[in-house]
Design a protein around this motif. Structure first.
Motif, PDB file in Angstrom:
ATOM      1  N   VAL A  26     -10.988  74.948 107.037  1.00 44.50           N
ATOM      2  CA  VAL A  26     -12.143  75.691 107.703  1.00 44.50           C
ATOM      3  C   VAL A  26     -11.908  75.675 109.183  1.00 44.50           C
ATOM      4  N   ILE A  27     -11.929  76.745 109.933  1.00 47.97           N
ATOM      5  CA  ILE A  27     -11.929  76.967 111.223  1.00 47.97           C
ATOM      6  C   ILE A  27     -13.131  77.764 111.643  1.00 47.97           C
ATOM      7  N   PHE A  28     -13.795  77.639 112.774  1.00 47.95           N
ATOM      8  CA  PHE A  28     -15.080  77.866 112.804  1.00 47.95           C
ATOM      9  C   PHE A  28     -15.229  79.239 113.736  1.00 47.95           C
ATOM     10  N   LYS A  29     -14.067  79.667 114.019  1.00 49.71           N
ATOM     11  CA  LYS A  29     -14.090  81.210 114.501  1.00 49.71           C
ATOM     12  C   LYS A  29     -12.732  81.707 114.351  1.00 49.71           C
ATOM     13  N   ASP A  30     -12.512  82.901 114.299  1.00 48.01           N
ATOM     14  CA  ASP A  30     -11.128  83.653 114.045  1.00 48.01           C
ATOM     15  C   ASP A  30     -10.392  84.079 115.313  1.00 48.01           C
TER      16      ASP A  30
END
Length: 127
Positions: A26-30
């Motif tokens: 899970v990464i909080f920004k693309d």
């Protein structure tokens, strides 16, 4: 509703489900700019690793599948949850991949890699 339809619906609901994914990144920004800090989580579901994740498992790759050198930080919270962060280096904009490779999983037929793509913009986060 007929008894057959009810039986089919109940059987479907009661069937054990097989999780297609045993974990995720899970990464909080693309989208990120150069020099920004990428923060993420690694989660595992209903599975145990036979060996803890280390920094050598965490990789950052470009579209040509080449390793991009980064200073990585990885923290084990518990057996199924890790957090990580790293700064985006001065690299060209484009699509990149955060990769967990060579995971030691004790389930037959389970892939030993997890990936998450991010976009790096040509802008710099530092003025």
């Amino acid at each position: 509703m007929s008894k057959l339809k009810i039986a089919i619906i109940l059987a479907t609901l009661l069937m054990p489900t097989v999780m297609a994914e045993y974990g995720e990144i899970v990464i909080f920004k693309d989208n990120y700019n150069k020099f920004e800090t990428v923060q993420g989580e690694i989660k595992f579901y209903n599975i145990s690793l036979t060996r803890d994740i280390t920094l050598s498992n965490l990789k950052f790759k470009n579209a040509a599948d080449e390793d991009i050198p980064i200073a990585k930080n990885l923290i084990k919270v518990n057996d199924s949850f890790y957090v990580f962060y790293f700064d985006i280096p001065d690299i060209p904009g484009g699509e990149y991949r955060t990769l967990l490779s060579d995971l030691q999983v004790n389930l037959e037929g389970v892939a030993n890699n997890l990936t998450r793509d991010i976009i790096i913009n040509n802008k710099s986060a530092v003025s």
